[in-house]
Design an enzyme around this catalytic site. Structure first.
Site, PDB file in Angstrom:
ATOM      1  N   GLU A   1       0.828  -1.197   0.000  1.00 18.88           N
ATOM      2  CA  GLU A   1       0.000   0.000   0.000  1.00 18.88           C
ATOM      3  C   GLU A   1       0.871   1.259   0.000  1.00 18.88           C
ATOM      4  O   GLU A   1       1.802   1.373   0.800  1.00 18.88           O
ATOM      5  CB  GLU A   1      -0.907   0.036   1.237  1.00 18.88           C
ATOM      6  CG  GLU A   1      -1.935  -1.084   1.311  1.00 18.88           C
ATOM      7  CD  GLU A   1      -2.734  -1.067   2.601  1.00 18.88           C
ATOM      8  OE1 GLU A   1      -3.884  -1.529   2.576  1.00 18.88           O
ATOM      9  OE2 GLU A   1      -2.205  -0.586   3.626  1.00 18.88           O
ATOM     10  N   CYS A   2       0.574   2.193  -0.877  1.00 22.12           N
ATOM     11  CA  CYS A   2       1.122   3.543  -0.891  1.00 22.12           C
ATOM     12  C   CYS A   2       2.663   3.556  -0.848  1.00 22.12           C
ATOM     13  O   CYS A   2       3.302   3.359  -1.865  1.00 22.12           O
ATOM     14  CB  CYS A   2       0.521   4.371   0.248  1.00 22.12           C
ATOM     15  SG  CYS A   2       0.655   6.158  -0.018  1.00 22.12           S
ATOM     16  N   GLY A   3       3.274   3.789   0.313  1.00 23.43           N
ATOM     17  CA  GLY A   3       4.727   3.768   0.382  1.00 23.43           C
ATOM     18  C   GLY A   3       5.296   2.441  -0.072  1.00 23.43           C
ATOM     19  O   GLY A   3       6.364   2.386  -0.700  1.00 23.43           O
TER      20      GLY A   3
ATOM     21  N   LEU B   1       3.910   0.574  -2.335  1.00 27.64           N
ATOM     22  CA  LEU B   1       3.785   0.632  -3.793  1.00 27.64           C
ATOM     23  C   LEU B   1       4.994   1.334  -4.404  1.00 27.64           C
ATOM     24  O   LEU B   1       5.528   0.892  -5.438  1.00 27.64           O
ATOM     25  CB  LEU B   1       2.493   1.366  -4.166  1.00 27.64           C
ATOM     26  CG  LEU B   1       2.329   1.770  -5.625  1.00 27.64           C
ATOM     27  CD1 LEU B   1       2.193   0.553  -6.530  1.00 27.64           C
ATOM     28  CD2 LEU B   1       1.117   2.692  -5.802  1.00 27.64           C
TER      29      LEU B   1
ATOM     30  N   THR C   1      -1.072  -0.776  -4.456  1.00 25.92           N
ATOM     31  CA  THR C   1      -2.192   0.149  -4.543  1.00 25.92           C
ATOM     32  C   THR C   1      -1.948   1.380  -3.681  1.00 25.92           C
ATOM     33  O   THR C   1      -1.260   1.313  -2.660  1.00 25.92           O
ATOM     34  CB  THR C   1      -3.501  -0.547  -4.092  1.00 25.92           C
ATOM     35  OG1 THR C   1      -4.568   0.397  -4.081  1.00 25.92           O
ATOM     36  CG2 THR C   1      -3.354  -1.145  -2.697  1.00 25.92           C
TER      37      THR C   1
END
Length: 480
Positions: A350-352, A354, A452
């Site tokens: 997730e996020c970081g 990704l 994501t």
């Protein structure tokens, strides 16, 4: 469903806006109560990792998030009841302004949560360059929704004793509620801020010193004993569970009974990438994996080169951009993770996380290589690139979610995609709310690796943990 657990008394610390000082006040009160051997159950309203991390340190126990957008209202109530058991009091830090929500009805607001849990509210008032007007503002908050029990206030950013005296006199005269304390303006270096709020407690080099400072400020300026007495004597109207058509049942929480049941399931090992670069995890998410029979092994690309034998990897968000030099320097770890991905190891990021799966991140014209698992190149903006709740529809077959599912989550980021090589079939999500990776698409996957921008909470996205466990079991079986 009925819940027989006894409700623990609690309080919601709210403000008139974000940045009003409620986080430092919540931390100070929590730490002060803990110093008096009071067991505090900490909670954070909304999808927040940083404040929750600080509250967890202050209380000496996990801080759980309560969010009526991500989870059904009955789940939020059960989470409060479950995670506050055996505690003396619960501390719930609100977010934004007391009545700020996503619509005219105040849905997802701190006030909605206070009513749902039937908890009194302490309102933090930033009194900068204001005196009598604060009484008018407070009176408006009290009358805006009579069902909200604003039982007292704490004044913040006072210019001196004369300033404090004027504000106190007006509030006590016109509003007839107690002022539990008044804080002076504090130095920012105790709790430095970054673009998403406070610097994380994991990155703050003197976090324990800062918490000690917050505790002392609370003891010096807030009547924490009288506040505790008032909150624990509050007589609410009970907290019946509510019906919610978004979710029919309450997911299992992390209890001794659930852990006992999990011992009968064949275990797998989930590697959780957690260090000062990646530390955005809801305790519920990790506990959900444990409840389903997973052993958790923490991994750090900052301090490890080899990746231990695991059956899947969960990689949360954080600030890889502030650790880009170290992450890029650890080529052995990056190469090992890429090789495992190509072998089919399930990886959920997730996020970081990704960003770390991408090819690089560019900061101040310097390009730092990442793992290169996904063909993405990132940069950093001075303005938010995605900020708030998300809703996604699963539109393509992928490793972790069933086509047709609708998921609710959130994204908070300043990173941006500079370039990407993909086709539509490699994006699992179509965004119905939020921005995603590109063109309202999110959930980029390759083999069993999934990245994501959308953070999910397992108590609202109940398919996530079973799916990751199932993938881990299949991968483990393939190696035997």
């Amino acid at each position: 469903m009925t819940v027989s657990r006894e409700k623990v008394p609690g309080v919601v610390i709210a403000g008139l806006r974000g940045g009003s000082g409620k986080t430092i006040i919540s931390l100070g009160i929590t730490a002060a109560w803990r110093a008096r051997n009071i067991t505090v159950a900490p909670f954070k309203k909304g999808p927040d990792y940083i404040d929750a991390g600080w509250l967890s340190r202050a209380a000496g126990r996990p801080c759980y998030n309560l969010d009526t957008y991500l989870c059904a209202q009955s789940v939020v109530q059960t989470s409060y009841l479950t995670h506050s058991q055996s505690c003396d009091i619960a501390m719930v830090e609100g977010n934004r302004g007391l009545y700020d929500g996503i619509d005219l009805d105040g849905t997802t607001s701190t006030s909605e949560l206070a009513k749902l849990l039937d908890l009194p509210v302490i309102l933090v008032l930033d009194c900068t360059k204001s005196t009598r007007t604060m009484a008018a503002v407070l009176m408006g908050c009290m009358q805006f929704d009579p069902d909200i029990n604003i039982c007292g206030v704490i004044l913040n950013r006072m210019a001196g004793k004369r300033h404090e005296g004027k504000v106190r006199a007006n509030i006590e005269h016109f509003c007839n509620i107690p002022v539990f304390g008044a804080l002076p303006k504090l130095k920012q270096e105790d709790f430095p801020e970054r673009h998403m709020g406070l610097v994380t407690s994991e990155e703050h080099q003197e976090s324990d010193t800062s918490l000690a400072r917050a505790r002392q400020v609370a003891l010096d300026n807030i009547d924490v004993d009288e506040l505790f007495r008032r909150i624990t004597s509050f007589k609410g109207q009970g907290m019946p569970l509510v019906d919610n058509d978004r979710q029919e049942s309450v997911p299992a929480m992390n209890t001794a009974e659930n852990k006992k049941q999990a011992t009968d399931i064949s275990t797998v090992t989930i590697g959780v990438v957690r260090d000062s670069a990646f530390q955005f995890y809801y305790p519920d998410n990790i506990e959900a994996l444990e409840n389903l029979g997973a052993g958790i092994k923490f991994i750090s690309p900052l301090s490890q080169s080899d990746i231990p034998e695991v059956d899947a990897i969960y990689m949360g968000g954080g600030f890889p951009e502030t650790h880009a030099t170290q992450l890029s320097a650890n080529q052995v770890f990056r190469d090992n993770l890429k090789a495992l991905s190509r072998k089919g190891l399930p990886i959920y990021a997730e996020c970081g996380g990704l960003i770390f799966l991408g090819e690089s991140i560019c900061l101040d014209d310097v390009v730092y290589p990442m793992t290169g698992i996904l063909p993405l190149r990132f940069g950093l903006s001075k303005r938010p690139q995605g900020h708030g709740y998300t809703e996604v529809e699963v539109v393509n077959e992928n490793p972790f979610y069933a086509k047709g599912e609708v998921l609710r989550g959130h994204e908070f980021r300043y990173s941006k995609v500079i370039s990407i090589d993909y086709d539509d079939s490699a994006m699992a999500f179509k965004m119905t709310r939020g921005k995603g990776i590109i063109e309202k698409k999110d959930g980029f996957f390759k083999d069993n690796t999934f990245g994501t921008y959308t953070h999910i909470h397992t108590l609202g996205t109940t398919s996530w943990a079973p799916s990751l466990i199932a993938k881990a079991r299949r991968f483990k079986a393939s190696r035997q």
